[in-house]
Design an enzyme around this catalytic site. Structure first.
Site, PDB file in Angstrom:
ATOM      1  N   ASP A  66       0.831  -1.200   0.000  1.00 15.16           N
ATOM      2  CA  ASP A  66       0.000   0.000   0.000  1.00 15.16           C
ATOM      3  C   ASP A  66       0.869   1.255   0.000  1.00 15.16           C
ATOM      4  O   ASP A  66       0.608   2.210   0.730  1.00 15.16           O
ATOM      5  CB  ASP A  66      -0.950   0.002   1.205  1.00 15.16           C
ATOM      6  CG  ASP A  66      -2.143   0.942   1.015  1.00 15.16           C
ATOM      7  OD1 ASP A  66      -2.423   1.324  -0.141  1.00 15.16           O
ATOM      8  OD2 ASP A  66      -2.787   1.302   2.017  1.00 15.16           O
ATOM      9  N   THR A 111      -4.601   0.616  -2.975  1.00 19.02           N
ATOM     10  CA  THR A 111      -5.321   1.727  -3.604  1.00 19.02           C
ATOM     11  C   THR A 111      -5.150   1.573  -5.109  1.00 19.02           C
ATOM     12  O   THR A 111      -4.031   1.442  -5.609  1.00 19.02           O
ATOM     13  CB  THR A 111      -4.737   3.066  -3.129  1.00 19.02           C
ATOM     14  OG1 THR A 111      -4.799   3.105  -1.696  1.00 19.02           O
ATOM     15  CG2 THR A 111      -5.503   4.235  -3.710  1.00 19.02           C
ATOM     16  N   LYS A 132       1.927   4.687  -1.039  1.00 26.86           N
ATOM     17  CA  LYS A 132       1.293   5.871  -1.620  1.00 26.86           C
ATOM     18  C   LYS A 132       1.664   7.066  -0.753  1.00 26.86           C
ATOM     19  O   LYS A 132       2.096   6.886   0.406  1.00 26.86           O
ATOM     20  CB  LYS A 132      -0.229   5.702  -1.712  1.00 26.86           C
ATOM     21  CG  LYS A 132      -0.925   5.417  -0.379  1.00 26.86           C
ATOM     22  CD  LYS A 132      -2.420   5.204  -0.580  1.00 26.86           C
ATOM     23  CE  LYS A 132      -3.122   4.880   0.738  1.00 26.86           C
ATOM     24  NZ  LYS A 132      -4.567   4.660   0.551  1.00 26.86           N
ATOM     25  N   ASN A 187       0.705   7.313   2.928  1.00 22.47           N
ATOM     26  CA  ASN A 187       1.293   6.381   3.894  1.00 22.47           C
ATOM     27  C   ASN A 187       2.783   6.634   4.111  1.00 22.47           C
ATOM     28  O   ASN A 187       3.498   5.769   4.605  1.00 22.47           O
ATOM     29  CB  ASN A 187       1.078   4.934   3.432  1.00 22.47           C
ATOM     30  CG  ASN A 187      -0.368   4.501   3.575  1.00 22.47           C
ATOM     31  OD1 ASN A 187      -1.139   5.125   4.304  1.00 22.47           O
ATOM     32  ND2 ASN A 187      -0.741   3.448   2.885  1.00 22.47           N
TER      33      ASN A 187
END
Length: 479
Positions: free
Chosen positions: A278, A315, A280, A283
């Protein structure tokens, strides 16, 4: 016969009076080499062996009788809760067993006895303090943290800026008072309903294993009947997304340091058998010195080098084609997400966008990436390598793929040893005013009421057994 409270108080008075009469010989005294005589306090010492020069075997026996303290070890990280710092041995300190059943007055007596006891002239007065801390340090909960402000909110709960209250040893709490932390609060009922129990347990377990200069460390985890709590370091520079949104795009020099630090963190995860899944801007946090810190391991998973996962997670804009196709994925999916992240830092948006999720997925799987002409040829080369749709051909694939990325010509100016020692200083530093500064977090969160609101208790069984964790304390794990 168990002495009464009155008798205990009398013993305390007698002990205190006798202690005041003690004298310790000076270094110049002829008897300075002898043990201090406590016979006035505890009565004459009775010996089981009339021989004044005990054999090695009798010495060992004496150590067992008097509770010879164990060597305190560095604690290993555990998947089921804090593991003991004491070596496994039958020579166990007697008062540790008594703590569960004795009253506070009994504990005080035991503590005094251990602090005064000597064995072969060695002073053990520090042992009881450390051992008491060992016993009580895991007893920690939401009441030990003062909520200061809301700094984020997600599908499963909220993230608060909190201050750890001062030590309250008498109430079974120990640690570093007045520390500033981020407290992630997740509702059990929501987690169970969305079938994310394994993810939440994995996040906690993975964080107990990972220590890296560019990964936000976990300090505590605990639970109540209705919620899970993770206490992490508070990184006060805000999310990378916040700064990217404000600046529009990053220069290649600025993005290079951020990307290198992320590569270092992800490489460490992969070597530990962990895939983040994840990556991105939301984060990735930025500290006060401008370094980036990887966070949010809610979708992370431990995957063997040769195995693959078939979970549909992440995502969509950052998902690798093999995830969308359901072909199974491994660590190579993280390098795709890194490519998307780098593209967004350099251009202001991901390479594949669409308001319709299904069409967005089709573009990621089939559409050729367009590279802006203003980027350097080295940047073009790195993006093409990372955003290769076939994971087997992707830069970073294979057993030593992370080294291929580090050796890429776009990173030519990066000294990786200095970078991982945090000696490479980013040119941009966020405007931070104090450890508890939240100026770099979105006001849509920080201006909301900072309340850990009640949540219903799940009626199902215990899904989160062994969730409690306390990070190793350097003071306790030394000598």
């Amino acid at each position: 016969m168990v002495p009464s409270t009155t008798q205990k108080k009398s013993l305390h008075s007698l002990l205190a009076a006798n202690l005041s009469k003690l004298t310790i010989p000076s270094s110049s005294s002829p008897s300075a080499d002898q043990d201090v005589d406590f016979s006035d306090v505890f009565g004459p010492i009775t010996s089981q062996n009339p021989n004044p020069s005990p054999s090695p075997s009798s010495s060992s026996s004496s150590n067992a009788i008097h509770g010879n303290p164990q060597v305190i070890l560095s604690r290993s990280h555990s998947f089921v809760g804090p593991s003991p710092r004491f070596a496994q041995s039958s020579n166990k300190l007697p008062f540790l067993d008594e703590l569960d059943s004795e009253s506070e007055e009994d504990e005080a007596e035991t503590d005094i006895g251990n602090r005064l006891e000597t064995d072969n002239g060695a002073d053990k007065k520090h042992v009881s303090v450390r051992s008491l801390t060992e016993k009580v340090i895991i007893q920690i909960g939401p009441e030990d943290f003062e909520i200061l402000r809301l700094v984020g909110q997600g599908a499963f709960g909220k993230v608060f800026l909190v201050r750890k209250k001062r030590d309250r040893l008498e109430n079974g709490v120990s640690g570093d008072g007045d520390g500033i932390f981020a407290m992630k609060v997740m509702k059990k009922e929501t987690i169970i309903k969305k079938n994310h129990v394994d993810y939440m347990k994995a996040e906690r377990d993975i964080l107990t294993k990972v220590v890296h200069p560019f990964i936000v460390p976990l300090r505590y985890s605990f639970q109540t009947k209705s919620k899970l709590y993770l206490i992490l370091d508070f990184v006060n520079g805000g999310h990378l997304f916040y700064h990217l949104y404000r600046q529009g795009i990053f220069s290649e020099d600025q993005a290079r340091i951020y990307t290198a630090e992320i590569v270092s963190a992800v490489s460490h995860l992969h070597k530990s058998g962990i895939v983040h899944r994840d990556l991105k801007p939301e984060n990735i946090l930025m500290d006060a010195d401008g370094h980036v810190m990887l966070t949010d391991f809610g979708l992370a998973k431990e995957i063997d080098q040769l195995s693959r996962s078939n979970s549909m997670c992440g995502t969509t804009e950052y998902m690798a084609p093999e995830i969308l196709l359901g072909k199974g994925h491994n660590k190579d999916a993280d390098w795709w997400s890194l490519g998307i992240l780098l593209y967004e830092m350099l251009t202001g948006k991901p390479p594949y966008t669409h308001s319709d999720r299904k069409k967005l997925q089709e573009k990621i799987i089939k559409e050729k990436m367009k590279l802006p002409p203003y980027l350097s040829s080295e940047a073009h080369s790195l993006l093409k390598g990372l955003l290769q749709k076939d994971p087997a051909k992707r830069l970073g694939s294979g057993a030593h793929g992370d080294e291929q990325i580090k050796r890429h010509k776009w990173f030519r100016s990066i000294n990786w040893k200095k970078l991982e020692a945090r000696e490479v200083q980013p040119k941009f530093k966020p405007d931070v005013n104090g450890e508890d500064c939240t100026a770099n977090f979105d006001r849509c969160w920080t201006e909301m009421p900072a309340e850990d609101s009640p949540a219903p208790t799940p009626t199902a069984g215990d899904h989160f057994q062994g969730y409690t964790y306390v990070a190793p304390n350097p003071w306790l794990s030394s000598g």
